[in-house]
Design an enzyme around this catalytic site. Structure first.
Site, short mmCIF file in Angstrom:
data_model
loop_
_atom_site.label_atom_id
_atom_site.label_comp_id
_atom_site.label_asym_id
_atom_site.label_seq_id
_atom_site.Cartn_x
_atom_site.Cartn_y
_atom_site.Cartn_z
N GLU A 1 110.53 77.07 30.10
CA GLU A 1 110.31 75.63 30.05
C GLU A 1 110.49 75.17 28.61
O GLU A 1 110.29 75.94 27.68
CB GLU A 1 108.88 75.30 30.51
N SER B 1 105.19 75.82 10.25
CA SER B 1 105.71 76.45 11.48
C SER B 1 107.21 76.24 11.68
O SER B 1 107.85 77.02 12.37
CB SER B 1 104.94 75.93 12.69
N LYS C 1 108.97 80.13 16.72
CA LYS C 1 109.10 80.43 18.15
C LYS C 1 109.88 81.71 18.42
O LYS C 1 109.63 82.40 19.40
CB LYS C 1 109.74 79.25 18.87
C1 LIG Z 1 106.86 74.21 19.26
C2 LIG Z 1 106.42 74.00 17.89
C3 LIG Z 1 105.05 73.88 17.55
C4 LIG Z 1 103.96 73.82 18.57
O1 LIG Z 1 103.80 74.97 19.35
P1 LIG Z 1 102.57 75.96 19.19
O2 LIG Z 1 102.69 76.83 20.40
O3 LIG Z 1 101.31 75.16 19.17
O4 LIG Z 1 102.78 76.71 17.93
C5 LIG Z 1 104.71 73.75 16.23
N1 LIG Z 1 105.64 73.73 15.25
C6 LIG Z 1 106.96 73.84 15.53
C7 LIG Z 1 107.93 73.81 14.39
C8 LIG Z 1 107.39 73.98 16.85
O5 LIG Z 1 108.71 74.08 17.10
#
Ligand SMILES: *Cc1c(COP(=O)(O)O)cnc(C)c1O
Length: 400
Positions: free
Chosen positions: A106, A373, A84
């Site tokens: 948000e 992610s 993020k």
């Molecule tokens: C917020 C989040 C997501 C989902 O958000 P996307 O906008 O779909 O990428 C995925 N993985 C993690 C670790 C997150 O914090």
């Protein structure tokens, strides 16, 4: 400028916001071409965020599964523990250029709130985070982090009091203060130009992966896989492979307890076209078009819509969108912990679950890159609760 992705996207906002969105578009399009802006962003990504993130061959996991080779793009190693920050850093620099003094955002699980509060502290800006009251109660550690970083958290009571309601409130408040305030959206969704600029800021994931895979394997991957909440980490990964249709792009949605139960967060696989949050996209809705709340073991995939470009890619079959349920995500989480010593976020565990399912169908010449992610430290509490529910259910079965 391309404001739509097929029929999706657009700018479905009250007139009071069109000026602010035009100003944002203009600033971004100029910044994108400005070498000084790109150099400043890149410098922060290297020295503050810790890029580039490694591409790692998960050898023990791959050999255990006995099929394709699985590689992990380690976005979990970024500062604040997820992808993020790639986006909040870019948007905060835009806010500075526009002379805005305050950031609003948000958040659902709180991860985007933390990433926004982080860059606000870094740049000495005021910061207010909109969060549904239900989420404030169940994500207390992230609320504490936001406070520690100097942000205020505004608890929203309307609707189901979760992410969708927090985003409605943030858009509404922004309309009244956009001259001083920058609205920092956390995923590749919302009115144009947000889906475009969030994608661009996250495309560093896909570009690095492509280069790293060529270096390590001498060729491109066969598949790149990412979980899809609103779709920012997925669209960032996909962006590195737009001109190579031979690389299969796979988005994994949260199937919760299963699509058939209605308890899920799979907007593409289980939703319908609608308009909310300034865009046309797939949303979870009942038969009357009423927006529904989501369910997933992973709080970060709990968005009832999905970014417009994913809707387009799904319709055109340019990318594949599949589902992984709670139990598969938890099993994938366990596997990565035990075989690789890496604790993944529950969101990322959904992408991993797909790779674990697919790998045995291939041989080791087949390369699957999973976008990891985020890291999973934040999920330990949820996982313990999930296991308690399951073991209670099992002991009930055994006693009847
Ligand atoms: C917020 C989040 C997501 C989902 O958000 P996307 O906008 O779909 O990428 C995925 N993985 C993690 C670790 C997150 O914090």
């Amino acid at each position: 400028m391309n404001t739509h992705y097929g029929i999706y996207g657009g700018q479905y906002v009250p007139e009071t916001l069109t000026g602010a969105l035009r100003e944002l578009e203009k600033t971004y399009l100029a910044a994108r071409e400005d070498l000084a802006f790109r150099a400043e962003l890149n410098d922060l990504l290297v020295h503050y965020v810790g890029r580039e993130s490694p591409l790692y061959y998960a050898k023990r996991l791959s050999e255990h599964l006995g099929g394709a080779r699985i590689f992990l793009k380690r976005e979990d190693l970024n500062h604040t523990g997820a992808h993020k920050i790639n986006n909040t850093m870019g948007q905060a620099l835009l806010a500075q250029r526009m002379g805005k003094k305050k950031l609003i955002a948000e958040t659902g699980a709180g991860m985007h709130g933390v990433a926004t509060a982080t860059v606000a502290a870094l740049f000495g800006m005021e910061c207010e985070i909109f969060m549904g009251s239900v989420d404030v109660a169940r994500q207390a550690p992230n609320v504490d982090r936001m406070h520690a970083l100097g942000a205020t958290v505004r608890s929203i009571d309307e609707g189901g009091a979760t992410l969708k309601d927090a985003m409605n409130a943030a858009l509404r408040v922004w309309a009244s203060c956009s001259d001083t305030t920058f609205y920092l959206i956390g995923t590749a969704a919302g009115p144009y130009p947000y889906p475009m600029l969030v994608k661009d800021f996250q495309s560093v994931i896909g570009k690095e992966t492509r280069k790293q895979c060529l270096e390590m394997c001498g060729r491109l991957p066969d598949e790149v896989v990412a979980c899809v909440g609103g779709g920012s980490n997925a669209i960032g990964m996909f962006a590195g492979f737009e001109d190579t249709p031979e690389v299969l792009r796979v988005g994994v949605e949260a199937g919760g307890l299963g699509i058939a139960t209605g308890q899920h967060a799979a907007s593409i696989n289980g939703g319908k076209v609608g308009i909310l949050h300034g865009m046309k996209a797939y949303f979870l809705q009942d038969e009357n078009g009423q927006m529904l709340d989501t369910y997933s073991v992973s709080a970060g995939l709990d968005y009832s819509g999905v970014g417009p470009e994913h809707c387009y890619l799904a319709d055109q079959k340019l990318a594949r969108y599949v589902v992984a349920n709670d139990d598969e995500a938890i099993a994938a989480f366990d596997a990565l912990c035990r075989y690789e010593g890496i604790i993944p976020a529950l969101e990322s565990s959904h992408a991993l679950a797909y790779a674990i399912r697919e790998a045995p169908k291939h041989d080791k010449d087949h390369i699957i890159v999973v976008n990891l992610s985020g890291r999973g430290d934040k999920d330990m509490d949820n996982i313990r609760k999930y296991r308690e529910v399951i073991s209670k259910r099992l002991s009930k079965c055994a006693s009847t």
